[in-house]
Motif scaffolding. Structure first.
Motif, PDB file in Angstrom:
ATOM      1  N   LYS A 191     -43.143 -25.211  27.158  1.00 34.01           N
ATOM      2  CA  LYS A 191     -43.668 -23.902  27.575  1.00 34.01           C
ATOM      3  C   LYS A 191     -43.242 -23.224  28.890  1.00 34.01           C
ATOM      4  N   ILE A 213     -44.016 -15.920  23.254  1.00 29.82           N
ATOM      5  CA  ILE A 213     -45.145 -16.548  23.981  1.00 29.82           C
ATOM      6  C   ILE A 213     -46.484 -16.288  23.630  1.00 29.82           C
ATOM      7  N   SER A 214     -46.570 -15.541  22.401  1.00 29.53           N
ATOM      8  CA  SER A 214     -47.878 -15.208  21.804  1.00 29.53           C
ATOM      9  C   SER A 214     -47.455 -14.850  20.589  1.00 29.53           C
ATOM     10  N   MET A 215     -48.602 -15.166  19.596  1.00 32.43           N
ATOM     11  CA  MET A 215     -48.597 -14.601  18.269  1.00 32.43           C
ATOM     12  C   MET A 215     -49.924 -14.289  17.498  1.00 32.43           C
ATOM     13  N   ASN A 261     -43.831 -23.830  16.666  1.00 30.89           N
ATOM     14  CA  ASN A 261     -43.998 -22.877  18.012  1.00 30.89           C
ATOM     15  C   ASN A 261     -44.940 -23.535  18.990  1.00 30.89           C
ATOM     16  N   GLN A 320     -44.356 -23.931  21.895  1.00 28.50           N
ATOM     17  CA  GLN A 320     -43.833 -23.439  22.935  1.00 28.50           C
ATOM     18  C   GLN A 320     -45.104 -22.049  23.417  1.00 28.50           C
ATOM     19  N   LEU A 321     -45.849 -21.695  22.379  1.00 31.68           N
ATOM     20  CA  LEU A 321     -46.745 -20.691  22.637  1.00 31.68           C
ATOM     21  C   LEU A 321     -47.917 -20.904  23.726  1.00 31.68           C
ATOM     22  N   LYS A 350     -50.506 -18.529  23.719  1.00 32.44           N
ATOM     23  CA  LYS A 350     -51.554 -17.960  23.119  1.00 32.44           C
ATOM     24  C   LYS A 350     -51.446 -17.566  21.863  1.00 32.44           C
ATOM     25  N   ILE A 351     -52.578 -17.747  20.953  1.00 34.81           N
ATOM     26  CA  ILE A 351     -52.656 -17.096  19.417  1.00 34.81           C
ATOM     27  C   ILE A 351     -53.718 -16.124  19.352  1.00 34.81           C
ATOM     28  N   ILE A 384     -52.488 -24.783  23.173  1.00 31.81           N
ATOM     29  CA  ILE A 384     -52.370 -23.300  22.967  1.00 31.81           C
ATOM     30  C   ILE A 384     -53.749 -22.612  22.999  1.00 31.81           C
ATOM     31  N   SER A 402     -43.745 -11.361  20.579  1.00 27.11           N
ATOM     32  CA  SER A 402     -44.670 -11.914  19.689  1.00 27.11           C
ATOM     33  C   SER A 402     -44.327 -11.540  18.306  1.00 27.11           C
TER      34      SER A 402
END
Length: 370
Positions: free
Chosen positions: A42, A65-67, A106, A108-109, A111-112, A138, A306
């Motif tokens: 990360k 970094i987010s999704m 993913n 490495q995320l 945040k979702i 996450i 994202s």
């Protein structure tokens, strides 16, 4: 011995990120227990992203970094400005295996956000999804219509360490609220949100609980009442969204013209200034979302940081589009996410945004095309 410039810069970037994002980092490191083998992954991806953002490099050598992930399109409301209100709209649930594939591709995320056309809490596997993401360090946020906040769901939200819960509050009276959020019950929502805040306030570490109001002609007269209601209930902050989403479709562009307020009208600007001052006076954070509208100098960042994954696994550039029938970059069921993210199709979209040579489905978000 002095470090070389590249190392100096990376250290500076990391420190800068830590300073300006201290609340988010608290959520990440205190609310979630990081698997140690993922910390480095990360960290490296974050540094790559920050460097690429600073220098606006042409190639993408990092993952998002987010999704945003759409767990369901099923909903118990039929809001007038939402695609779910269309008679031919079909309700679907994302299956748990598709969700796991998104996360596995993913890790490495940071945040979702679980949101989409449907109501998050009608998805029966929603807490399995949240727990699976949490197992990889996450952070999870979610958006909800607030109708299903019973004690069981509240305890599960707390137990699964959801970091932010955003609730839609599109009116301050029963008549206005229910005329926009068709099939809703205003009293049930307010009681549920009040219970959520009461129960979460019992914990030292608690989720951020935010209110979101989509302003339009039918509820604008209650703008100050919405402010008072949200502050009284105990929300942490309130966002007023001005521009109605077109979902990248001409039908909604035309329909929104009859519902949308004129942001530039003198009275509207005066009211927003009063709202901002009331927020400062009462130590209550208020945001006017239209102020963040895109333009040629303030370009869209969605395709650079994202993605939005729909209920069927399609990867769409952003939440304001959210419909794979408008545009899709690929499907997570058919190829790895990394191949989609680094595909020629995605790269072309990014290049179009950099050059302000926008695709039709992007134009509604830009001031120059309104």
């Amino acid at each position: 011995m002095a470090l070389n410039q590249n190392v100096d810069y990376e250290i500076f970037v990391l420190l800068y990120f830590m300073i300006i994002n201290i609340r988010r980092l608290v959520n990440i490191f205190l609310v979630n227990i990081f698997p140690l083998n993922l910390v480095f992954k990360k960290f490296v991806n974050l540094v790559k992203f920050l460097i690429a953002s600073k220098f606006k490099t042409g190639s993408i050598n990092y993952l998002p970094i987010s999704m945003d992930i759409e767990p369901t399109t099923g909903c118990n409301f039929r809001c007038t400005m939402c695609q779910v209100s269309l008679p031919d709209f079909a309700a679907k649930n994302m299956d748990i295996e598709t969700f796991k594939k998104v996360i596995d591709d993913n890790r490495q995320l940071l945040k979702i956000k679980l949101q989409g056309m449907g109501e998050t809490l009608v998805q029966r596997q929603i807490f399995d999804m949240i727990n699976y993401a949490k197992s990889y360090g996450i952070v999870t946020e979610t958006t909800t219509n607030g109708s299903l906040f019973n004690r069981k769901n509240i305890e599960l939200l707390k137990a699964n360490k959801v970091s932010k819960i955003t609730v839609s509050i599109d009116g301050a009276t029963k008549s206005t609220f229910e005329s926009i959020r068709v099939d809703s019950n205003f009293d049930t929502v307010i009681e549920g949100v009040s219970l959520l805040i009461e129960q979460c306030n019992k914990n030292l570490i608690r989720p951020q609980i935010s209110a979101w109001c989509v302003l339009q002609k039918s509820n604008y007269h209650e703008i100050f009442k919405v402010f008072d209601l949200c502050r009284k209930i105990g929300f942490d902050d309130l966002t007023f969204q001005i521009q109605l989403s077109s979902w990248g479709q001409d039908y909604w562009v035309d329909k929104n013209k009859s519902m949308q307020i004129n942001f530039n009208a003198e009275q509207v600007q005066e009211d927003f200034e009063k709202i901002r001052n009331l927020g400062k006076k009462n130590n209550f954070n208020v945001r006017i979302f239209e102020e963040n509208a895109l333009n040629f100098n303030k370009q869209c960042q969605w395709p650079f940081r994202s993605s939005y994954v729909t209920v069927d696994g399609s990867v769409v550039p952003c939440a304001p589009i959210s419909d794979p029938k408008v545009v899709t970059m690929g499907n997570i069921k058919e190829m790895s996410y990394e191949k989609i993210w680094k595909s020629k199709t995605y790269d072309q979209l990014r290049e179009n945004i950099r050059e302000n040579n926008l695709d039709e489905y992007c134009k509604d978000c830009y001031r120059e095309y309104r």
